[in-house]
Design a protein around this motif. Structure first.
Motif, PDB file in Angstrom:
ATOM      1  N   PHE A  10       2.837 -21.531 -21.894  1.00  0.00           N
ATOM      2  CA  PHE A  10       3.280 -21.116 -23.569  1.00  0.00           C
ATOM      3  C   PHE A  10       4.271 -19.262 -23.728  1.00  0.00           C
ATOM      4  O   PHE A  10       5.270 -19.763 -24.707  1.00  0.00           O
ATOM      5  N   LEU A  11       3.876 -18.719 -23.122  1.00  0.00           N
ATOM      6  CA  LEU A  11       4.983 -17.888 -23.529  1.00  0.00           C
ATOM      7  C   LEU A  11       6.114 -17.572 -22.656  1.00  0.00           C
ATOM      8  O   LEU A  11       6.906 -17.155 -23.464  1.00  0.00           O
ATOM      9  N   LEU A  12       6.598 -18.183 -21.181  1.00  0.00           N
ATOM     10  CA  LEU A  12       7.572 -18.355 -20.763  1.00  0.00           C
ATOM     11  C   LEU A  12       8.061 -20.212 -22.104  1.00  0.00           C
ATOM     12  O   LEU A  12       9.322 -19.716 -21.613  1.00  0.00           O
ATOM     13  N   GLY A  13       7.411 -20.326 -22.497  1.00  0.00           N
ATOM     14  CA  GLY A  13       8.072 -21.564 -23.414  1.00  0.00           C
ATOM     15  C   GLY A  13       9.413 -20.600 -24.513  1.00  0.00           C
ATOM     16  O   GLY A  13       9.991 -20.687 -25.099  1.00  0.00           O
ATOM     17  N   GLN A  14       8.414 -19.351 -24.840  1.00  0.00           N
ATOM     18  CA  GLN A  14       8.763 -18.633 -25.945  1.00  0.00           C
ATOM     19  C   GLN A  14      10.488 -17.534 -25.482  1.00  0.00           C
ATOM     20  O   GLN A  14      10.992 -17.821 -26.042  1.00  0.00           O
ATOM     21  N   PHE A  15      10.424 -17.430 -24.657  1.00  0.00           N
ATOM     22  CA  PHE A  15      11.732 -16.791 -23.590  1.00  0.00           C
ATOM     23  C   PHE A  15      12.470 -18.143 -23.592  1.00  0.00           C
ATOM     24  O   PHE A  15      13.775 -18.298 -24.529  1.00  0.00           O
ATOM     25  N   ALA A  16      12.271 -19.239 -23.602  1.00  0.00           N
ATOM     26  CA  ALA A  16      13.412 -20.072 -23.374  1.00  0.00           C
ATOM     27  C   ALA A  16      13.907 -20.774 -24.762  1.00  0.00           C
ATOM     28  O   ALA A  16      15.041 -21.117 -24.667  1.00  0.00           O
ATOM     29  N   MET A  17      12.752 -20.277 -25.429  1.00  0.00           N
ATOM     30  CA  MET A  17      13.592 -21.076 -26.637  1.00  0.00           C
ATOM     31  C   MET A  17      14.667 -19.958 -27.341  1.00  0.00           C
ATOM     32  O   MET A  17      15.882 -20.286 -27.991  1.00  0.00           O
ATOM     33  N   SER A  18      13.777 -18.598 -26.679  1.00  0.00           N
ATOM     34  CA  SER A  18      15.855 -17.360 -27.471  1.00  0.00           C
ATOM     35  C   SER A  18      16.636 -17.692 -26.317  1.00  0.00           C
ATOM     36  O   SER A  18      17.326 -17.327 -27.223  1.00  0.00           O
ATOM     37  N   GLU A  19      16.377 -18.739 -24.773  1.00  0.00           N
ATOM     38  CA  GLU A  19      18.045 -18.862 -24.876  1.00  0.00           C
ATOM     39  C   GLU A  19      18.501 -20.374 -24.773  1.00  0.00           C
ATOM     40  O   GLU A  19      19.518 -19.861 -24.844  1.00  0.00           O
ATOM     41  N   SER A  20      17.684 -20.851 -25.549  1.00  0.00           N
ATOM     42  CA  SER A  20      18.529 -21.947 -26.251  1.00  0.00           C
ATOM     43  C   SER A  20      19.582 -21.384 -27.283  1.00  0.00           C
ATOM     44  O   SER A  20      20.296 -21.943 -27.722  1.00  0.00           O
TER      45      SER A  20
END
Length: 552
Positions: free
Chosen positions: A56-66
């Motif tokens: 779930f933390l990786l998902g937050q980083f992924a959204m910042s990358e998007s």
């Protein structure tokens, strides 16, 4: 319950009978002071937290990358970019790494880069782009980095020691159940198993392996290679000799067993090896979902990679039945490719036609890739593959275990089920000799075996003449509000029940043991009333501490 009525249920799967039992047990719990207990299914009541927190933390980083690529006001983002993404993740964790999952996420990238020689940006981009799920699975069989990680995990989880040489080709699938469906379909489609062919099943066994061969889709003959409790659920030589019959094309095994919960011993594996020397084209399928609950577990896949299809599911060990994470493993050098290549030319031409849209040389398509294609009826092969967020979760679970050098998570999971087994035995009032091959996930309570040991032969004969075996599970439901599954549905002894030690709180398992003993006591009392004789033995082997009834 009336014997005639119970006979109507004999053809039903135990998982269908379970619904009837659950209804009866629920009504009992509602009408009395006892708590409804359903130990019929093996869904664990624990989960692996750190990999999920990292997910779930990786998902937050992924959204910042998007949003770094594209961030339009209506909520439209872009696709994460590969160049420099590993460094950006490291910087982001420098600011957000104190969040739950941050420590594990920060460690796993450098660990995997060092262990597997991954290029950092390529690995991190696979995780980030996949967790968003903005692309089709490419390759369709399994993501490149995920396959490397899962390969090493399976070497630990399934193969034991010594590890086989060469590599396994993996297909990530929607749990072990999907693996079963896909394998059956491809074995039939590629004429490895044809209608009327004979397969052998190591029984007792998970019920779908009993039910699927008889479907019109497959129409297979089945030979049971039986294990018994008195032999600690290992094969005797007479049973294993059934595999020497040339009519038997394949041997399907669940190891450790379900419901027996016992792994094959090194001696049994060696004896199967001796059979393979006489029958080198015998196909093996091993379903090893519970292997992680037996330290040092050795699978048929590890011992005989050339002959074996391996099936593994993450569901029980990591508490993720809802994630639907499974994998099919086939060695790069395998008997299945060899058998397909040996088909007569007319058969090969039919298979050429089936797979011809995928390549100009369909005969070079390996067995594992045929499973992938058949899972999407070939025409949809270009959209095959497990969803990418699921594959990320699979990578994180695998890395979590691989990085745990002290095997603390494994010890914790085994400790949970061991404690529950101990409580059940205390409730039953019996002692059982330890067995290092027992996984403690399920228990098979054989009433007939138990009655002969702790009661007497007269009661056993009376039970068989006057009581239907399904009466046991219905009495537990109707009198005690407890759901267990009938062992007969797994080709276990008719008078057995399966209890799951995975899905209920620790403190209720002695209640389950006590309830089973109460049912046995009821049969003893009915026998004495009907015959005017007293049982030769007590129904318990040792005194059991009294306990107040379960209350809501």
């Amino acid at each position: 319950m009336d014997v005639v009525k119970l006979r109507q249920y004999e053809t039903l799967s135990p998982f269908e009978i379970k619904d009837l039992l659950a209804k009866a047990a629920s009504q009992t719990a509602t009408a009395s002071a006892v708590i409804y207990l359903n130990a019929g299914r093996g869904n664990p009541n624990w989960i692996a937290t750190e990999p999920r927190e990292a997910f779930f933390l990786l998902g937050q980083f992924a959204m910042s990358e998007s949003k770094r690529v594209l961030d339009l006001p209506p909520g439209v983002g872009g696709m994460p970019q590969r160049r420099g993404i590993a460094e950006r993740l490291s910087s982001w964790l420098g600011k957000n790494g104190s969040a739950e999952g941050g420590e594990f996420l920060g460690k796993l990238v450098p660990w995997a880069v060092k262990r597997f020689g991954f290029e950092p940006d390529a690995f991190v981009h696979e995780l980030v782009d996949s967790i968003i799920g903005d692309n089709y699975p490419v390759p369709d069989r399994m993501l490149v980095h995920n396959e490397r990680i899962v390969h090493d995990y399976l070497q630990w989880a399934m193969c034991g020691s010594p590890r086989p040489k060469g590599r396994f080709q993996l297909y990530a699938v929607e749990g072990g159940t999907a693996a079963m469906c896909y394998i059956f379909k491809t074995m039939k489609t590629n004429r490895l198993l044809n209608a009327g062919d004979t397969i052998a099943l190591a029984t007792p066994i998970f019920t779908p392996y009993l039910e699927m061969p008889h479907l019109e889709d497959y129409d297979l003959e089945v030979v049971h290679v039986q294990t018994k409790q008195e032999q600690r659920f290992q094969f005797d030589d007479r049973e294993l000799k059934k595999l020497l019959d040339p009519k038997v094309k394949a041997f399907f095994v669940v190891n450790p067993g379900n419901p027996s919960a016992v792994a094959l011993s090194a001696t049994m594996i060696a004896k199967i090896g001796a059979i393979l020397k006489k029958r080198p084209e015998l196909m093996l399928l091993t379903d090893d979902v519970y292997g992680t609950f037996v330290p040092g577990f050795r699978s048929l896949l590890g011992a005989f990679p050339y002959n074996t299809i391996g099936v593994y599911s993450y569901s029980k060990y990591f508490g993720c039945t809802g994630w639907r994470l499974g994998v099919i493993a086939v060695h790069e050098k395998n008997v299945f490719d060899r058998l397909i290549a040996k088909h007569p030319e007319p058969v090969l031409k039919r298979l050429d036609k089936r797979y011809g849209a995928l390549t100009l040389e369909p005969r070079k398509i390996g067995f594992i890739d045929r499973i992938v294609a058949d899972s999407r009826d070939v025409a949809l092969n270009h959209t095959a593959g497990l969803s990418l967020p699921q594959q990320v979760m699979m990578s994180l679970f695998s890395l979590y275990e691989l990085m745990d050098e002290k095997k603390q998570y494994q010890k914790a999971c085994i400790g949970i089920v061991k404690k529950r087994v101990k409580a059940t035995l205390e409730g039953l009032g019996i002692e059982v000799a330890p067995n290092e091959l027992y996984d403690h996930y399920y228990g098979l309570i054989d009433f007939e075996f138990w009655a002969r040991k702790y009661l007497d032969e007269g009661i056993v004969k009376w039970m068989k003449a006057n009581v239907h075996p399904l009466d046991i599970v219905f009495r537990l439901a109707e009198d005690h509000g407890i759901v267990l599954l009938n062992g007969s549905g797994f080709e276990a002894p008719d008078w057995s029940v399966r209890v799951s030690f995975a899905n209920l709180d620790d403190h209720v398992y002695d209640d389950i043991g006590r309830a089973v003993r109460a049912v046995a006591r009821g049969y003893r009392q009915a026998y004495e009333a009907a015959t005017g004789r007293s049982a030769a033995k007590s129904e318990t082997a040792k005194p059991v501490k009294p306990k107040s009834p379960r209350r809501k």
